[in-house]
Write an enzyme that holds these catalytic residues in place. Sequence first.
Site, PDB file in Angstrom:
ATOM      1  N   CYS A  79     -34.940   1.057 -30.261  1.00  0.00           N
ATOM      2  CA  CYS A  79     -36.338   0.813 -30.328  1.00  0.00           C
ATOM      3  C   CYS A  79     -36.888  -0.632 -29.662  1.00  0.00           C
ATOM      4  CB  CYS A  79     -36.982   1.239 -31.519  1.00  0.00           C
ATOM      5  SG  CYS A  79     -37.132   2.740 -32.092  1.00  0.00           S
ATOM      6  N   ASP A 131     -37.932   6.396 -54.904  1.00  0.00           N
ATOM      7  CA  ASP A 131     -37.476   5.298 -55.583  1.00  0.00           C
ATOM      8  C   ASP A 131     -38.433   5.064 -57.180  1.00  0.00           C
ATOM      9  OD1 ASP A 131     -35.848   3.012 -56.147  1.00  0.00           O
ATOM     10  OD2 ASP A 131     -37.612   1.902 -55.518  1.00  0.00           O
TER      11      ASP A 131
END
Length: 162
Positions: A79, A131
């Site tokens: 990218c 998380d």
Amino acid sequence: MSKMSSKLSHIDSQGAANMVDVGDKAITRRCARASGEIQLTAATYALLNDGSPKGDVFAVARIAAIAAAKRTPEWIPLCHLLPLEKVQVEFTNDDQQRCVHCTVTVMATAKTGVEMEALVGVGAALLTLYDMLKAADKSMVIQNVRLLEKHGGASGDFVRDA
């Protein structure tokens, strides 16, 4: 919906991985929107919606999405580094499915699109939710991460069929 290209832009004529040369491309306004969801148990969904952690959980996940979108080239090796102008993160709860939907919209004026930035933002937001909620539930499922639409550039617009 735009038609799919049969040529992979990141593979050169010898089959090697290749960063796309965008040097001759026009600078245009680019926009992409991606989404995904995290499926929760009933108890974790209730905890998320009934109490204490809701604000902090979504605030941290929003910041994670923005930070990740800005650092997409560090996650996805081919990218380009883009000057992002806007990263918008939205969360919606689905009481029927006991999941949280995340949508990330990214905008830039650049020579290449921002689809990967939107997708990386969604991934980071959902992973952050996992998380922060994993102490209550390790069985959560992140699913349906997908590009919803993209606008701008030579390949034209893409809008996912409903």
